[in-house]
Write an enzyme that holds these catalytic residues in place. Structure first.
Site, PDB file in Angstrom:
ATOM      1  CD  GLU A 112      -3.295   0.434   1.962  1.00 44.22           C
ATOM      2  OE1 GLU A 112      -4.191   1.259   2.152  1.00 44.22           O
ATOM      3  OE2 GLU A 112      -3.280  -0.695   2.507  1.00 44.22           O
ATOM      4  CD  GLU A 156      -4.368  -0.595   9.036  1.00 39.35           C
ATOM      5  OE1 GLU A 156      -5.032  -0.232   8.051  1.00 39.35           O
ATOM      6  OE2 GLU A 156      -3.528  -1.529   8.983  1.00 39.35           O
TER       7      GLU A 156
END
Length: 883
Positions: A454, A736
């Protein structure tokens, strides 16, 4: 005596290669006296460092302004260096001496000054292996000055006679390549000595044509690597020479066999660079070239191994003790052809084995093949990894000496400006984790994570963290560059992509179902185009950033207005909502807070910021328009989501937070939202249930609405979910997910579980602004007028915070005593501060062991309800309060 120091141009110290036609000069001031203010300044620009040839003189300007002084009516010339000095006069007519001489140097200001040609390699060496270009030229005279200007489609590394040019990495950086491509400027004077010079260039795929995103997309911006560079040489006899890329260059396959951002590199030291071929030239635009805008990525620090581990699975692993971003470099002796593999991971699994499942398709693997001579050194070129642990494969036991290994930390070379310490070691570790989250994710663009497939510039994450980032580091140049790409990526209808630069080129599927949606236009994500410029304006007093982004800000609000079935409600389209909130439905990433509610709340908030921006920029008509629009949005929000008795229709923590933070409710509605928030906290046993949208505002809202004790209680929770839960689990960066590692030691998921993801690090904003009390006044931005307003609470005995603002260092250190608190406050020259002493009567205050009214530098002492406010000028003050 007042003195000038730290003279800068466009935030930078002695920048080389600017293309700003009206650059701005800033400086700081120092004095041993208190309450010193600048009353006038004189700024001179010269063509030489002894100022015998002054080309611009402001003469005396009666002004207290020492930030962003624009150089107007001066014709700047490409490649020319300009010297700067400043002197000032204070309010007592004391004149400083001239500052130390600073300088700035222009780059290539027009496209037609690029005389070199774009060159490309044959398709057979167009990235795998990576091409190496070369040209040999002769220097027969003494060089007095030499500048090398370079860029590439792909990433590049230059060498002169085998010596690397510059200390910048991942050049030319990641931009909206179709309309904006950066170039770099290098001073190579010392590298050009008489004789033959071999100029080489190595190219890698990088962001331009490498693998990006989680669907394996490649060649998103282009499919051919290319190089553009030119070298300007000035000799002592006054002659000049330009050597650039053209069809006289040659190219061959390099020893770098493969290079990818996600997957790592393969370097074969046994490969020989032979079979040199003539390059091709291509036509590619040069009018898209812009000079380096932010600080380049550089090697910032080195982390040494902590220990060598033999895992239960038999893996040989180095623990560096810190989750970081960069690469591993090492020195080694071995046999020719020996293959060495280094894999990277953030974490070990519950059994202590090397864990890479959360990387998804990203390989994060570097492979080196030994040439087999003497001791060799290896490190990557065009890739980076996110890791704490590395697995070593193919190494002999005698090659495992930890002193031969080092982790090189790479990130944009930001100037770190903030420091926060307190009496609680877990909170100090949390603060360290926040800083390392910034380091790991501010690599040319503000990324969401540095390890998996990502690593993209998610807009929502950026706007959530930018205020915290502005305390940790001077992020104005960093975000200035990124916001220009955001503006370039904005669609004609005003919508903003989810990520900038935008690589999500295909429709996406909504997480909950099979519905597809375009990868742009989400509330709280697209609002980055408004929130980020406004934050930079108030943090750095930079009107130009606000003016530059103003049209983009307006376009976004107008886009929102056009979306809803009601022009004042945003109730259509896809939104991420309160992403990863803990009140989400099972198997959902999106929290329980109604998404149109969130969208309309941010519609109101962004409109309010555009209104403020219009006022700052003197756009009166826009100011009245957006004021009216904001009123209509709040009225529509009230009609839709607030009952006649003032209750919010959406009963979640995040819903109450947004209404309170964005001033969407007042009077009875505000009282009920505060009560509901308190009720929800009690229901969750004083734990948060918020996600990406609500968490940045949670503790601020609590503190500002009479629930500071609850905010402190949230801070000090150590069980799941909480900030310190991560710390107790050994985190060295922000996760996260609140439960990236679950209480039983298992992992949240393999699909989306980064252990270096800065969004929840936004708690750092509250630590600086509320706990330490370092706050600014939006009406006089950039910390020209400072507010010192600490909120003490249970759990902390002392706090010390420092911020190197554009005016100088601001500091507040407080500690509790048996009778009250003691503060030591430092305020920089040419600023004032209001020190708010909460619940303290003015008769119970001593400053420097005196009554405040008798202290030099104290300008005013007033009561505000139960609080006392002391207004002071610059200087350091020791304050003692008693109950």
């Amino acid at each position: 005596m007042i003195q000038v120091y730290d003279v800068r141009c466009e935030y930078l110290k002695n920048p080389v290669g600017l293309d700003v036609l009206e650059p701005r000069i800033s400086w700081k001031l120092t004095s041993e006296e208190r309450h010193v203010k600048q009353m006038s300044y004189q700024l001179q620009i010269a063509a030489d460092d002894n100022f015998s040839s002054i080309i611009w003189d402001s003469n005396e300007v009666i002004s207290d302004k020492n930030l962003h002084i624009t150089l107007t009516d001066i014709q700047l010339v490409s490649r020319k260096r300009y010297y700067v000095r400043v002197r000032v006069t204070d309010q007592k007519s004391n004149m400083s001496s001239w500052s130390d001489i600073a300088y700035f140097e222009m780059g290539l200001l027009t496209a037609n000054e690029w005389q070199a040609n774009w060159i490309i390699p044959p398709i057979t060496i167009n990235g795998e292996p990576c091409p190496e270009f070369k040209k040999t030229f002769h220097v027969s005279k003494k060089v007095t000055r030499a500048r090398l200007y370079a860029t590439a489609l792909g990433l590049y590394e230059l060498k002169l006679n085998g010596e690397r040019v510059g200390n910048d990495y991942f050049t030319p950086g990641w931009t909206h390549y179709e309309s904006r491509l950066q170039y770099q400027t290098y001073d190579v004077t010392d590298k050009l000595v008489a004789g033959e010079i071999e100029w080489t260039a190595l190219l890698g795929n990088g962001w331009y044509k490498g693998n990006l995103g989680w669907i394996g997309a490649r060649d998103i911006f282009g499919d051919r690597l290319a190089l553009l560079a030119q070298l300007h040489i000035e000799y002592t006899d006054g002659s000049e020479e330009m050597i650039g890329t053209d069809n006289s260059w040659q190219v061959t396959a390099s020893a770098l066999q493969m290079s990818e951002i996600y997957h790592g590199e393969t370097f074969d030291a046994t490969a020989t660079t032979s079979d040199w071929q003539v390059v091709e030239t291509i036509d590619h635009p040069k009018d898209i070239l812009v000079a380096q805008e932010n600080e380049p990525v550089r090697k910032i620090e080195t982390v040494r191994p902590q220990k060598l581990i033999q895992t239960p699975n038999g893996e040989v692993v180095i623990d560096f003790g810190q989750n970081l971003v960069g690469w591993v470099a090492f020195d080694i002796e071995g046999e020719a052809g020996q293959k060495l593999v280094i894999k990277h991971a953030e974490i070990l699994d519950g059994d202590g084995n090397f864990y890479t499942d959360n990387l998804r398709t990203a390989k994060q693997t570097n492979t080196f093949i030994i040439k087999g001579n003497d001791k060799e050194s290896f490190e990557p070129h065009f890739t980076f990894q996110g890791f704490r642990y590395v697995q070593l494969i193919g190494f002999h036991d005698k090659q495992l000496d930890l002193t031969n290994f080092r982790a090189v930390v790479l990130h944009s070379d930001l100037e770190f400006t903030g420091d926060f310490t307190c009496s609680d070691p877990l909170v100090n570790q949390l603060q360290s984790n926040i800083i390392w989250g910034l380091k790991g994710n501010f690599l040319d663009v503000p990324t969401d994570c540095p390890q998996r497939d990502e690593r993209l510039g998610w807009t929502g994450d950026a706007q959530m963290f930018i205020r915290t980032a502005s305390y940790l580091a001077n992020v104005a140049p960093f975000f200035k560059k990124w916001l220009r790409d955001l503006k370039a990526e904005q669609l004609e209808d005003g919508s903003i992509p989810f990520v900038v630069p935008n690589v999500l080129i295909e429709d996406m599927k909504e997480p909950e179902d099979t519905t597809t949606h375009k990868p742009y236009g989400s509330a709280a994500w697209g609002d980055a185009t408004v929130i980020c410029p406004w934050t930079l304006y108030i943090a750095y007093g930079d009107e130009r950033i606000l003016a530059e982004q103003y049209d983009s800000m307006k376009a976004w609000v107008e886009y929102i207005k056009s979306q809803g079935t009601n022009p004042y409600l945003w109730n259509t389209g896809f939104h991420f909502g309160d992403w990863l909130a803990l009140d989400a439905k099972p198997d959902s990433y999106i929290g329980a807070t109604d998404r149109p509610y969130i969208a309309t709340a941010f519609f109101a908030y962004s409109t309010s910021l555009v209104r403020k921006a219009a006022k700052v920029l003197g756009k009166d008509e826009d100011y009245h328009y957006f004021s009216s629009l904001e009123d209509h949005i709040i009225k529509a929000f009230t009609n839709e989501y607030v009952t006649p008795n003032g209750r919010l229709a959406v009963p979640t923590q995040t819903a109450q937070l947004l209404a309170l933070m964005f001033d969407l409710v007042d009077n009875k509605g505000k009282e009920r939202a505060v009560c509901k928030l308190q009720e929800l906290l009690e229901e969750s046993d004083h734990h948060l249930t918020t996600g990406f949208v609500g968490t940045p505002y949670l503790n601020h809202v609590l503190t500002e609405n009479g629930m500071n004790d609850a905010a402190y209680k949230l801070l000090f929770q150590q069980d799941y979910p909480s900030w310190l839960y991560q710390v107790t689990k050994g985190a060295t960066t922000i996760w996260e997910h609140w439960d990236g590692i679950k209480e039983d030691g298992s992992f949240w998921s393999t699909n989306m579980n980064s252990f270096n993801h800065y969004a929840y690090g936004a708690i750092g904003d509250w630590l600086y602004r509320k706990v330490a009390g370092l706050e600014l006044d939006e009406q006089i931005p950039g910390f020209k007028k400072i507010m010192i307003k600490p909120y003490t609470g249970n759990g902390l005995d002392y706090v010390e915070a420092k911020l190197e603002s554009m005016y100088g260092q601001i500091c507040n250190a407080w500690k509790k005593t048996n009778t009250g608190i003691e503060l030591e406050v430092t305020i920089p020259v040419n600023t004032t501060a209001s020190i708010h002493l909460l619940n303290v009567d003015r008769d119970h205050i001593k400053i420097d062991q005196q009554n405040p009214e008798n202290v030099e530098g104290v300008l005013l002492v007033t009561n505000q309800g139960k609080d006392t406010v002391v207004t002071v000028g610059s200087g350091t003050y020791e304050i003692v309060t008693s109950l």
